[in-house]
Design a protein around this motif. Structure first.
Motif, short mmCIF file in Angstrom:
data_model
loop_
_atom_site.label_atom_id
_atom_site.label_comp_id
_atom_site.label_asym_id
_atom_site.label_seq_id
_atom_site.Cartn_x
_atom_site.Cartn_y
_atom_site.Cartn_z
N LEU A 7 0.82 -1.22 0.00
CA LEU A 7 0.00 0.00 0.00
C LEU A 7 0.85 1.27 0.00
CD1 LEU A 7 -2.80 -1.09 2.50
CD2 LEU A 7 -3.00 -0.82 0.02
N ARG A 8 2.00 1.23 0.67
CA ARG A 8 2.90 2.39 0.67
C ARG A 8 3.42 2.70 -0.72
NH1 ARG A 8 4.61 0.71 5.83
NH2 ARG A 8 6.31 -0.52 5.00
N GLY A 9 3.53 1.67 -1.57
CA GLY A 9 4.07 1.85 -2.91
C GLY A 9 3.04 2.22 -3.97
N VAL A 10 1.77 2.28 -3.61
CA VAL A 10 0.72 2.57 -4.60
C VAL A 10 0.83 4.01 -5.08
CG1 VAL A 10 -1.78 2.81 -4.94
CG2 VAL A 10 -0.86 0.81 -3.74
N ARG A 11 0.83 4.17 -6.41
CA ARG A 11 0.89 5.50 -7.04
C ARG A 11 -0.28 5.76 -7.97
NH1 ARG A 11 3.23 5.95 -3.33
NH2 ARG A 11 5.43 6.10 -2.96
N LEU A 12 -1.02 4.69 -8.30
CA LEU A 12 -2.17 4.80 -9.20
C LEU A 12 -3.32 4.01 -8.60
CD1 LEU A 12 -3.55 5.42 -12.03
CD2 LEU A 12 -2.54 3.28 -12.79
N PHE A 13 -4.47 4.65 -8.44
CA PHE A 13 -5.67 3.99 -7.95
C PHE A 13 -6.69 3.95 -9.08
CE2 PHE A 13 -10.00 4.26 -6.39
CZ PHE A 13 -10.07 3.12 -5.62
N ALA A 14 -7.13 2.75 -9.44
CA ALA A 14 -8.11 2.59 -10.51
C ALA A 14 -9.32 1.84 -9.98
CB ALA A 14 -7.50 1.84 -11.69
N THR A 15 -10.48 2.20 -10.48
CA THR A 15 -11.72 1.58 -10.03
C THR A 15 -12.67 1.30 -11.18
OG1 THR A 15 -13.64 1.81 -8.55
CG2 THR A 15 -12.78 3.85 -9.51
N ASP A 16 -13.40 0.22 -11.05
CA ASP A 16 -14.54 -0.06 -11.89
C ASP A 16 -15.67 0.86 -11.41
OD1 ASP A 16 -16.33 -1.43 -13.61
OD2 ASP A 16 -16.83 -2.87 -12.06
N VAL A 17 -16.78 0.89 -12.14
CA VAL A 17 -17.90 1.74 -11.74
C VAL A 17 -19.06 0.92 -11.18
CG1 VAL A 17 -19.61 3.44 -12.50
CG2 VAL A 17 -17.27 3.58 -13.34
N ASP A 18 -19.77 0.21 -12.05
CA ASP A 18 -20.97 -0.50 -11.63
C ASP A 18 -20.63 -1.64 -10.67
OD1 ASP A 18 -22.87 1.03 -13.13
OD2 ASP A 18 -22.11 0.06 -14.93
N GLY A 19 -21.20 -1.57 -9.48
CA GLY A 19 -20.92 -2.57 -8.46
C GLY A 19 -19.78 -2.18 -7.54
N VAL A 20 -19.08 -1.09 -7.86
CA VAL A 20 -17.98 -0.60 -7.02
C VAL A 20 -18.28 0.82 -6.57
CG1 VAL A 20 -15.51 -0.13 -6.87
CG2 VAL A 20 -16.31 -2.12 -8.14
N LEU A 21 -18.30 1.75 -7.52
CA LEU A 21 -18.70 3.13 -7.20
C LEU A 21 -20.21 3.25 -7.08
CD1 LEU A 21 -16.32 5.25 -9.45
CD2 LEU A 21 -16.32 5.13 -6.96
N THR A 22 -20.95 2.26 -7.61
CA THR A 22 -22.40 2.23 -7.48
C THR A 22 -22.81 0.92 -6.83
OG1 THR A 22 -22.99 1.07 -9.54
CG2 THR A 22 -22.52 3.45 -9.71
N ASP A 23 -24.09 0.80 -6.55
CA ASP A 23 -24.62 -0.41 -5.91
C ASP A 23 -24.93 -1.51 -6.91
OD1 ASP A 23 -26.87 0.54 -7.18
OD2 ASP A 23 -28.02 0.86 -5.34
N ALA A 24 -24.50 -1.37 -8.14
CA ALA A 24 -24.71 -2.33 -9.22
C ALA A 24 -26.12 -2.27 -9.79
CB ALA A 24 -24.36 -3.76 -8.82
N GLY A 25 -26.95 -1.39 -9.26
CA GLY A 25 -28.30 -1.25 -9.79
C GLY A 25 -28.29 -0.46 -11.09
N MET A 26 -29.20 -0.82 -11.96
CA MET A 26 -29.43 -0.06 -13.20
C MET A 26 -30.84 0.50 -13.08
SD MET A 26 -26.83 -0.33 -15.26
CE MET A 26 -25.41 -1.35 -15.57
N TYR A 27 -30.95 1.80 -12.89
CA TYR A 27 -32.24 2.43 -12.65
C TYR A 27 -32.67 3.16 -13.91
CZ TYR A 27 -30.65 1.64 -7.88
OH TYR A 27 -30.17 1.06 -6.74
N TYR A 28 -33.92 2.91 -14.34
CA TYR A 28 -34.45 3.54 -15.55
C TYR A 28 -35.79 4.19 -15.23
CZ TYR A 28 -31.02 0.68 -17.98
OH TYR A 28 -29.84 0.10 -18.40
N SER A 29 -35.99 5.38 -15.77
CA SER A 29 -37.28 6.05 -15.62
C SER A 29 -38.22 5.58 -16.73
CB SER A 29 -37.11 7.56 -15.70
OG SER A 29 -36.80 7.95 -17.02
N GLU A 30 -39.47 5.93 -16.60
CA GLU A 30 -40.48 5.59 -17.60
C GLU A 30 -40.09 6.14 -18.97
OE1 GLU A 30 -43.65 3.40 -18.54
OE2 GLU A 30 -43.01 3.61 -16.47
N SER A 31 -39.42 7.29 -18.97
CA SER A 31 -39.02 7.93 -20.24
C SER A 31 -37.69 7.38 -20.78
CB SER A 31 -38.93 9.44 -20.07
OG SER A 31 -37.94 9.75 -19.10
N GLY A 32 -37.07 6.43 -20.04
CA GLY A 32 -35.84 5.82 -20.53
C GLY A 32 -34.56 6.42 -19.97
N ASP A 33 -34.69 7.43 -19.11
CA ASP A 33 -33.50 8.00 -18.49
C ASP A 33 -32.86 6.96 -17.57
OD1 ASP A 33 -33.86 10.53 -19.65
OD2 ASP A 33 -35.18 11.16 -18.01
#
Length: 163
Positions: A7-33
Motif C-alpha cells: 500500500l505504501r508503494g501505490v501511485r495509481l488507484f483505478a476503479t470499476d464503476v458498476d458494483g464498485v462506485l455504485t450499488d450495481a443497480g441499473m435504474y431507468y425512468s419511464e421515459s428511458g432516463d
C-alpha cells in the motif's frame, strides 16, 4: 510482501464503476432516463488520494454520460469507458505514467475485472463482489459497492502512506 509495504508503494488507484462506485443497480425512468447512485464518501476518498499525489482512474465497460459527469466532478484525469480489456488499459496507464503494476491498486467486483485484479500490486473488491472475485483479490472490503468500499480502500492506502 506485507500489505502495508504494498500500500505504501501505490501511485495509481483505478476503479470499476458498476458494483464498485455504485450499488450495481441499473435504474431507468419511464421515459428511458438512466440513473446511477454514487456514494459521497467514495468521492471524498478519491479526492483525498489525489491530494496525496496519486493518479486516479476509472475503467469501465459501460459508456455513459453519467460516469463522465461524476469523473469530471471529481477531476479524475484518467477515464476509460467502453473498456473491454481493462488489463490493457492498465498497461497503457503504467507505460504513460512511468509506473509498474506493483504500484497500482485496482478495485473491481465481477468477472470482467479478474485479469486486471490478478495483475496489480493491490487488488480489492466490495463486500458484495462475486465469489470468484473475492477469491482472487488481496482484500475484500467490509463495505458493499456504492456504500463506501472505495473510501475504505482509499483510507487503507492513505494510512499506510502516512506511516
Amino acid at each position: 510482501m506485507s500489505l502495508q509495504r504494498i500500500l505504501r508503494g501505490v501511485r495509481l488507484f483505478a476503479t470499476d464503476v458498476d458494483g464498485v462506485l455504485t450499488d450495481a443497480g441499473m435504474y431507468y425512468s419511464e421515459s428511458g432516463d438512466e440513473w446511477k447512485k454514487f456514494h459521497t464518501r467514495d468521492g471524498m476518498g478519491i479526492k483525498l488520494l489525489q491530494k496525496a499525489g496519486l493518479i486516479t482512474a476509472i475503467i469501465t465497460q459501460e459508456s455513459t454520460k453519467i460516469v463522465m459527469r461524476r469523473a469530471q466532478k471529481l477531476t479524475i484525469p484518467e477515464v476509460h469507458q467502453g473498456a473491454y480489456d481493462k488489463l490493457g488499459v492498465l498497461k497503457d496507464l503504467i507505460a504513460r505514467h512511468g509506473l509498474t503494476m506493483e504500484q497500482v491498486a485496482y478495485i473491481g467486483d465481477d468477472v470482467n475485472d479478474l485479469q486486471a485484479l490478478g495483475a496489480v500490486g493491490f487488488s480489492a473488491c466490495p463486500a458484495d463482489g462475486i465469489p470468484q472475485v473475492q477469491k482472487t483479490v488481496r482484500y475484500v472490503c467490509k463495505k458493499k459497492g456504492g456504500e463506501g468500499a472505495v473510501r475504505e480502500i482509499a483510507d487503507l492506502i492513505l494510512a499506510a502512506q502516512e506511516q
